[in-house]
Design an enzyme around this catalytic site. Structure first.
Site, PDB file in Angstrom:
ATOM      1  N   GLU A 119     -43.213  85.173  17.204  1.00  0.00           N
ATOM      2  CA  GLU A 119     -42.369  84.870  16.077  1.00  0.00           C
ATOM      3  C   GLU A 119     -43.039  84.529  14.621  1.00  0.00           C
ATOM      4  O   GLU A 119     -44.319  83.667  14.903  1.00  0.00           O
ATOM      5  CB  GLU A 119     -41.250  83.761  16.089  1.00  0.00           C
ATOM      6  CG  GLU A 119     -40.474  83.984  17.400  1.00  0.00           C
ATOM      7  CD  GLU A 119     -39.463  85.023  17.147  1.00  0.00           C
ATOM      8  OE1 GLU A 119     -39.119  85.643  15.978  1.00  0.00           O
ATOM      9  OE2 GLU A 119     -38.723  85.324  18.145  1.00  0.00           O
TER      10      GLU A 119
ATOM     11  N   CYS B 292     -41.988  88.838  23.564  1.00  0.00           N
ATOM     12  CA  CYS B 292     -41.796  90.222  24.094  1.00  0.00           C
ATOM     13  C   CYS B 292     -43.128  90.181  24.946  1.00  0.00           C
ATOM     14  O   CYS B 292     -43.930  89.109  25.119  1.00  0.00           O
ATOM     15  CB  CYS B 292     -41.981  91.145  23.385  1.00  0.00           C
ATOM     16  SG  CYS B 292     -40.726  91.169  22.025  1.00  0.00           S
TER      17      CYS B 292
ATOM     18  N   SER C  39     -40.010  72.554  22.449  1.00  0.00           N
ATOM     19  CA  SER C  39     -40.626  71.629  23.239  1.00  0.00           C
ATOM     20  C   SER C  39     -41.608  70.841  22.635  1.00  0.00           C
ATOM     21  O   SER C  39     -41.863  71.179  21.388  1.00  0.00           O
ATOM     22  CB  SER C  39     -41.347  72.172  24.456  1.00  0.00           C
ATOM     23  OG  SER C  39     -42.590  72.767  24.166  1.00  0.00           O
TER      24      SER C  39
END
Length: 625
Positions: free
Chosen positions: A77, A2, A362
């Site tokens: 997260e 966000c 990644s």
């Protein structure tokens, strides 16, 4: 993933209003297109733009505690939030959502400022405590998520992106000359400063507590004191493998589709291999190639890995015209001047990926924790060379090295032979030597900055690790500077520009700490970089993928600046507006351009650095948005 922003003003005569917070939110809307929320009351305003990943229906922010005395806005997260939640429930905390955001808030109630020590993940968040009239800001250990702030005598504004702070007019659009010197020297700026005077970054592994009348900064994590292990290779290998696979596993948590960036190099290929092993399903993979530049393209390697794991593979072909057309957009999203070629293909690839997924994994970080860059070997070899008797070194430099290297990169390589590691290695992005700087800077700019300042800023990290070997020192330095100030800024800003959440398993802090404890001989052995990591990669990948030369997502800028892009570069860098800034020596820049176009020297990195800086100046200082 966000965007967050907010402002606290302790001047009782001033009230924070909703319109102010909404203006800040406009600057970060792209980070969270799914929803938005704000809280404004008297001296505080908090804003949030949401990209929904977990608890899609119930995770709207700001989120409050039970008695509404505290609220939080959060970006990131937390991968261990379920365990933390269970512990908090047993202690009597009452939850209204299933989100990791609410877990942080209750953990702050329980642990106070030490709550960050329990979090495993990537994060930047702000908690307002109305009873204590305090604002608590925190940033994750490695700096995966950005957080900027503007501190004034009685107020503080913060945001996920610098441009959001400029929306409210607290900061003047004034160039920070010290940060500009950092940028020309290193290709990025060293925190906590930014290139805008007055705006700073909350550093990785730090918290900030604001109570009237001031702030307190605290570093809650570092790995400078991690001791080297004496364990045998097999034991280290097993523990490393366990931590890598766990780091990927916990990052597969999502209620939306996932995918992976795949360059065809060993790092991203290992991530894809583990994802395939853990999910048992084809992974959606994305890679980029370049028109008429086969030597720089890694498409064939990415295809080979994708076929090996039966991936759902997608490709994007970047053309020179696309490259320059999008550079202004890239610079706007980056916020800070960062001379990183790969930002352009990463943005375009993220836009392609967004059509298929919302979360991407990644391979960022593997090179910095396992010593993957060739420069580490070169610098280590120079350290060995410098141990030779001085008379032998002087004879070698006079008869052999001098004639060969004196005119290469403006004498940069020759200078390396006579300087200590702390003087010659300023980080992976470092390119401009003192000799080159003296030619590039105008007399006024050179006189206005302490040109040894970047060395001083880097020196504080070397001073933390005086007893580490050369490899350990370089890895620590790059993890504290090049990684958060360049690679992770690029990774976050380019993926969030496309509303993609990027996860980086190799930067799990437990894995970083363990890698730091491994002796240098397990990382670089017999001229092979990432030795122990590549041994593990052999379990998953074909040998020609594991041991081929490193490239990453290479971009053929050297070639393009001699052909398709040379006119654009000359027009921008020799333009009257550019010259009148009075910062740089336009005659030297013209000489660099001519030498590069003629193929006499490769100045592509220097030219790219200057191009990005001028576009950044026009965007953020001149206000040509």
């Amino acid at each position: 993933m966000c965007g967050i922003c907010g402002i606290v003003c302790y001047d009782e005569s001033i009230r924070v209003n909703q319109e102010l917070v909404e203006r800040m939110m406009l600057g970060i809307k792209h980070r969270g297109p799914d929803d938005c929320g704000l809280y404004v009351k008297k001296i505080v305003g908090l804003g949030h733009t949401r990209l929904s990943i977990i608890d899609l229906k119930g995770g709207r922010q700001p989120i409050f505690n039970e008695d509404q005395s505290m609220c939080i806005v959060f970006n990131g997260e937390i991968y261990n939030y379920l365990e933390l939640r269970n512990d908090l429930v047993q202690k009597g905390h009452i939850f209204g959502t299933r989100s990791d955001t609410e877990v942080i808030l209750h953990l702050y109630e329980d642990k106070g400022e030490r709550c960050v020590e329990y979090l495993r993940g990537m994060f930047a968040f702000a908690i307002w405590d109305s009873k204590a009239r305090s604002l608590f800001l925190a940033r994750d250990r490695l700096g995966i998520k950005p957080l900027y702030y503007d501190l004034r005598p009685k107020s503080l504004a913060f945001s996920s992106e610098l441009k959001s702070l400029l929306e409210i007019g607290m900061s003047s659009r004034e160039l920070n000359l010290v940060a500009a010197d950092h940028y020309f020297t290193l290709n990025y700026t060293i925190g906590p400063q930014t290139a805008i005077q007055g705006i700073e970054k909350l550093m990785p592994g730090h918290t900030l507590l604001m109570r009237e009348p001031g702030i307190r900064l605290n570093e809650y994590w570092d790995f400078a004191e991690v001791a080297e292990l004496g364990d045998p290779f097999d034991a280290c290998y097993s523990k490393m493998k366990e931590l890598i696979e766990e780091a990927v596993r916990i990052r597969l948590m999502s209620e939306v589709p996932l995918g992976a960036f795949l360059s065809g190099g060993v790092d991203s290929s290992v991530i894809v291999g583990i994802m395939t092993m853990l999910t048992g399903k084809p992974v959606k993979t994305f890679t980029v190639g370049y028109e008429n530049a086969e030597a720089d393209s890694e498409l064939k390697y990415a295809k080979k890995v994708a076929k090996h794991f039966d991936c759902e593979h997608h490709e994007f072909i970047l053309k020179p015209k696309n490259f320059m057309d999008i550079i202004k957009k890239v610079v706007w999203h980056l916020d800070e001047p960062i001379a990183e070629y790969a930002a352009v293909p990463l943005l375009l690839l993220s836009e392609l990926a967004k059509q298929h997924v919302t979360v991407m994994l990644s391979g960022e970080g593997a090179d910095e924790i396992f010593a993957g860059y060739p420069i580490y070997r070169y610098m280590n070899q120079i350290e060995l060379y410098r141990r030779a008797p001085e008379r032998l070194r002087k004879a070698f430099e006079k008869c052999i090295a001098g004639p060969l290297l004196r005119n290469k990169r403006e004498g940069k390589y020759l200078d390396w032979l006579s300087t200590s590691l702390e003087e010659r290695y300023l980080g992976n992005g470092s390119y401009l030597t003192a000799r080159m700087k003296n030619r590039l800077y105008s007399e006024d700019f050179f006189a206005s900055v302490n040109t040894s300042e970047p060395y001083d800023a880097i020196g504080k990290y070397y001073r933390k690790i005086p007893n580490r070997d050369a490899i350990g020192k370089m890895l620590y330095l790059d993890t504290k500077t090049w990684l958060p100030e360049d690679l992770l800024i690029k990774a976050d800003k380019m993926t969030m520009a496309a509303a993609i959440e990027l996860r980086v398993p190799f930067l799990d802090h437990k894995l970083v700490e363990y890698a730091a404890s491994l002796p240098a001989g397990m990382k670089v052995r017999n001229f092979e970089s990432k030795y122990i990591f590549k041994r593990y990669a052999e379990e998953l990948l074909p040998r020609d993928i594991v041991y081929r030369p490193k490239k990453g997502f290479p971009v053929p800028v050297k070639k393009w600046l001699r052909q398709e892009l040379n006119t654009t570069a000359q027009e921008l860098l020799l333009d009257k507006r550019t010259r009148e800034r009075g910062l740089l020596n336009s005659k030297y820049i013209e000489s660099m351009l001519n030498q590069h176009i003629a193929g006499k020297e490769d100045f592509s990195k220097n030219i790219w650095n200057l191009l990005v800086f001028e576009i950044w100046m026009r965007t953020f200082i001149d206000g040509d948005l």
